[in-house]
Design a protein around this motif. Structure first.
Motif, PDB file in Angstrom:
ATOM      1  N   TYR A   8     -15.778   4.878  59.540  1.00 46.94           N
ATOM      2  CA  TYR A   8     -16.745   5.056  60.611  1.00 46.94           C
ATOM      3  C   TYR A   8     -17.611   6.278  60.325  1.00 46.94           C
ATOM      4  CZ  TYR A   8     -18.535   5.128  65.431  1.00 46.94           C
ATOM      5  OH  TYR A   8     -19.338   5.089  66.548  1.00 46.94           O
ATOM      6  N   LYS A   9     -18.900   5.995  60.130  1.00 47.73           N
ATOM      7  CA  LYS A   9     -19.892   7.045  59.881  1.00 47.73           C
ATOM      8  C   LYS A   9     -19.535   7.900  58.666  1.00 47.73           C
ATOM      9  CE  LYS A   9     -21.446   7.111  64.686  1.00 47.73           C
ATOM     10  NZ  LYS A   9     -21.724   7.892  65.905  1.00 47.73           N
ATOM     11  N   LYS A  10     -19.107   7.210  57.598  1.00 49.04           N
ATOM     12  CA  LYS A  10     -18.771   7.896  56.352  1.00 49.04           C
ATOM     13  C   LYS A  10     -19.624   7.439  55.180  1.00 49.04           C
ATOM     14  CE  LYS A  10     -15.662  10.295  55.531  1.00 49.04           C
ATOM     15  NZ  LYS A  10     -15.598  11.776  55.411  1.00 49.04           N
ATOM     16  N   HIS A  11     -20.556   6.528  55.422  1.00 47.70           N
ATOM     17  CA  HIS A  11     -21.407   5.991  54.362  1.00 47.70           C
ATOM     18  C   HIS A  11     -22.861   6.225  54.742  1.00 47.70           C
ATOM     19  CE1 HIS A  11     -23.474   2.909  51.919  1.00 47.70           C
ATOM     20  NE2 HIS A  11     -22.471   3.069  51.070  1.00 47.70           N
ATOM     21  N   LEU A  16     -20.519   1.573  59.867  1.00 47.92           N
ATOM     22  CA  LEU A  16     -19.179   1.015  60.040  1.00 47.92           C
ATOM     23  C   LEU A  16     -18.917   0.014  58.914  1.00 47.92           C
ATOM     24  CD1 LEU A  16     -16.582   0.747  61.702  1.00 47.92           C
ATOM     25  CD2 LEU A  16     -17.731  -0.977  63.114  1.00 47.92           C
ATOM     26  N   ILE A  17     -17.817   0.246  58.188  1.00 46.57           N
ATOM     27  CA  ILE A  17     -17.365  -0.660  57.132  1.00 46.57           C
ATOM     28  C   ILE A  17     -15.942  -1.071  57.472  1.00 46.57           C
ATOM     29  CG2 ILE A  17     -16.813  -0.902  54.683  1.00 46.57           C
ATOM     30  CD1 ILE A  17     -18.973   1.185  54.089  1.00 46.57           C
ATOM     31  N   ILE A  18     -15.683  -2.379  57.466  1.00 49.28           N
ATOM     32  CA  ILE A  18     -14.368  -2.893  57.829  1.00 49.28           C
ATOM     33  C   ILE A  18     -13.848  -3.780  56.713  1.00 49.28           C
ATOM     34  CG2 ILE A  18     -13.038  -4.214  59.527  1.00 49.28           C
ATOM     35  CD1 ILE A  18     -16.231  -3.539  60.886  1.00 49.28           C
ATOM     36  N   PRO A 138     -15.901  10.326  63.091  1.00 46.66           N
ATOM     37  CA  PRO A 138     -16.187   9.913  61.714  1.00 46.66           C
ATOM     38  C   PRO A 138     -14.977  10.114  60.807  1.00 46.66           C
ATOM     39  CG  PRO A 138     -18.041  11.128  62.609  1.00 46.66           C
ATOM     40  CD  PRO A 138     -16.936  11.244  63.618  1.00 46.66           C
ATOM     41  N   GLY A 139     -14.669   9.081  60.002  1.00 43.60           N
ATOM     42  CA  GLY A 139     -13.518   9.197  59.116  1.00 43.60           C
ATOM     43  C   GLY A 139     -13.090   7.857  58.566  1.00 43.60           C
ATOM     44  N   ILE A 140     -11.978   7.896  57.814  1.00 42.22           N
ATOM     45  CA  ILE A 140     -11.359   6.714  57.214  1.00 42.22           C
ATOM     46  C   ILE A 140     -10.078   6.429  57.993  1.00 42.22           C
ATOM     47  CG2 ILE A 140     -10.367   5.703  55.126  1.00 42.22           C
ATOM     48  CD1 ILE A 140     -13.261   6.308  54.710  1.00 42.22           C
ATOM     49  N   TYR A 141      -9.897   5.182  58.412  1.00 38.19           N
ATOM     50  CA  TYR A 141      -8.777   4.835  59.281  1.00 38.19           C
ATOM     51  C   TYR A 141      -8.096   3.555  58.797  1.00 38.19           C
ATOM     52  CZ  TYR A 141     -10.951   8.028  62.667  1.00 38.19           C
ATOM     53  OH  TYR A 141     -11.492   9.127  63.297  1.00 38.19           O
ATOM     54  N   GLY A 142      -6.857   3.400  59.234  1.00 38.41           N
ATOM     55  CA  GLY A 142      -6.144   2.161  58.986  1.00 38.41           C
ATOM     56  C   GLY A 142      -5.147   1.912  60.099  1.00 38.41           C
ATOM     57  N   VAL A 143      -4.989   0.642  60.463  1.00 37.48           N
ATOM     58  CA  VAL A 143      -3.976   0.279  61.459  1.00 37.48           C
ATOM     59  C   VAL A 143      -3.371  -1.055  61.053  1.00 37.48           C
ATOM     60  CG1 VAL A 143      -5.701  -0.778  63.006  1.00 37.48           C
ATOM     61  CG2 VAL A 143      -3.484  -0.053  63.915  1.00 37.48           C
ATOM     62  N   GLY A 158      -4.176   1.301  51.567  1.00 35.69           N
ATOM     63  CA  GLY A 158      -5.454   0.735  51.966  1.00 35.69           C
ATOM     64  C   GLY A 158      -6.510   1.784  52.243  1.00 35.69           C
ATOM     65  N   LYS A 159      -6.129   2.845  52.949  1.00 33.29           N
ATOM     66  CA  LYS A 159      -7.082   3.915  53.252  1.00 33.29           C
ATOM     67  C   LYS A 159      -7.561   4.603  51.977  1.00 33.29           C
ATOM     68  CE  LYS A 159      -5.963   6.810  56.482  1.00 33.29           C
ATOM     69  NZ  LYS A 159      -5.100   7.728  57.271  1.00 33.29           N
ATOM     70  N   GLU A 160      -6.629   4.866  51.073  1.00 28.44           N
ATOM     71  CA  GLU A 160      -7.007   5.502  49.806  1.00 28.44           C
ATOM     72  C   GLU A 160      -7.966   4.609  49.019  1.00 28.44           C
ATOM     73  OE1 GLU A 160      -3.241   6.195  47.994  1.00 28.44           O
ATOM     74  OE2 GLU A 160      -2.675   7.782  49.414  1.00 28.44           O
ATOM     75  N   GLY A 161      -7.682   3.320  49.003  1.00 30.69           N
ATOM     76  CA  GLY A 161      -8.562   2.396  48.300  1.00 30.69           C
ATOM     77  C   GLY A 161      -9.929   2.298  48.932  1.00 30.69           C
ATOM     78  N   LEU A 162      -9.977   2.234  50.251  1.00 29.46           N
ATOM     79  CA  LEU A 162     -11.251   2.172  50.958  1.00 29.46           C
ATOM     80  C   LEU A 162     -12.086   3.423  50.690  1.00 29.46           C
ATOM     81  CD1 LEU A 162     -13.209   0.925  53.029  1.00 29.46           C
ATOM     82  CD2 LEU A 162     -11.789   1.922  54.843  1.00 29.46           C
ATOM     83  N   GLU A 163     -11.462   4.571  50.742  1.00 26.82           N
ATOM     84  CA  GLU A 163     -12.188   5.824  50.501  1.00 26.82           C
ATOM     85  C   GLU A 163     -12.736   5.871  49.077  1.00 26.82           C
ATOM     86  OE1 GLU A 163     -11.765  10.475  51.751  1.00 26.82           O
ATOM     87  OE2 GLU A 163      -9.917   9.364  51.334  1.00 26.82           O
ATOM     88  N   ARG A 164     -11.949   5.422  48.111  1.00 25.29           N
ATOM     89  CA  ARG A 164     -12.379   5.419  46.713  1.00 25.29           C
ATOM     90  C   ARG A 164     -13.564   4.477  46.510  1.00 25.29           C
ATOM     91  NH1 ARG A 164      -7.945   3.938  44.979  1.00 25.29           N
ATOM     92  NH2 ARG A 164      -8.349   1.716  44.705  1.00 25.29           N
TER      93      ARG A 164
END
Length: 251
Positions: A8-11, A16-18, A138-143, A158-164
């Motif tokens: 959320y608000k990181k790109h 928003l990227i899901i 704003p940040g990277i999240y996972g649930v 998943g969070k690490e992969g999304l951030e990368r």
């Protein structure tokens, strides 16, 4: 939906990227992502048993998604379907903070859940287990099937992969996210969560992409939302075949 990763608000372009996987029994009847005939503003897949959904967007830029909270001791008899929470958020006429606050008065009406709802201006998270309404920063999240940003292996991976993938910001971002969601590697026993199911089941449920005889990942979805556009791509896995639905909504 059993895993939702989101930025959320990181790109710089996409607020928003899901990237999300829906896990369900293979026999449960389901329709792939489409614009609903009875609610044409909604783009979502549909559970044909209860007529709700696990994730969707609207033509005016609203988003909502849900995961179940895993508790094998929970008695769901007489409770409402969690899928109506997402469709309810997408159709709600007021602001979504009010919708979430109203849900907090009905905690006992639903089995345990995690719900995300909002748009590019505001995004909210609520769980009837955690019982705390949160405005997402704003940040990277996972649930997954615990609370938001729990330390479950699939959430961390998943969070690490999304951030990368976001940091690389290349033209293959969609396919890279689908590859991330397709990771079927089980977590080592020593870091598995203990949720009250057997060790064998904890192992089976530990990957991002789940496979078993009767239950597993039925679809993967990647969504990019900017002020100008929603790009929604869903891949459905059924009987050894893969089908893809792709939509673009101008805002």
């Amino acid at each position: 939906m059993c895993l939702i990763l989101f930025a959320y608000k990181k790109h710089p372009k996409y607020q928003l990227i899901i990237a999300a996987n829906r896990d369900e029994f293979y026999k449960r009847p389901t329709a792939p992502a489409h614009f609903w005939e009875d609610a044409p503003e909604i783009l979502a897949g549909r559970d044909l048993e209860k007529m709700g959904t696990w994730m969707g967007v609207t033509k005016d830029g609203r988003f909502s998604a849900l995961t179940n909270y895993r508790n094998p001791r929970e008695n769901g008899e007489g409770k409402k379907s969690r899928g109506e929470l997402v469709s309810g958020a997408l159709q709600y006429q007021g602001d979504l903070k009010s919708y979430m606050e109203e849900l907090a008065q009905q905690d006992a009406s639903y089995p345990g859940y995690n719900l995300l709802a909002g748009d590019l201006n505001e995004l909210f998270y609520y769980s009837n287990i955690g019982k705390k309404l949160m405005a997402i920063e704003p940040g990277i999240y996972g649930v997954s099937n615990h609370l938001l940003n729990s330390n479950w292996p699939k959430v961390q991976r998943g969070k690490e992969g999304l951030e990368r993938i976001i940091a690389l910001d290349n033209s293959s971002m969609i396919e890279d996210l689908f590859s991330l969601l397709a990771n079927a590697e089980q977590a080592p026993d020593e870091i598995l969560p203990k949720t009250g199911v057997s060790l064998e089941m904890e192992r089976m449920l530990s990957p991002l992409f789940i496979k078993s005889e009767e239950y597993g990942t039925r679809s993967s979805t990647v969504v990019f939302m900017s002020a100008q556009e929603i790009h929604y791509v869903e891949r459905v896995f059924s009987n050894g075949k893969t089908s893809t639905q792709e939509f673009k909504i101008n805002l």
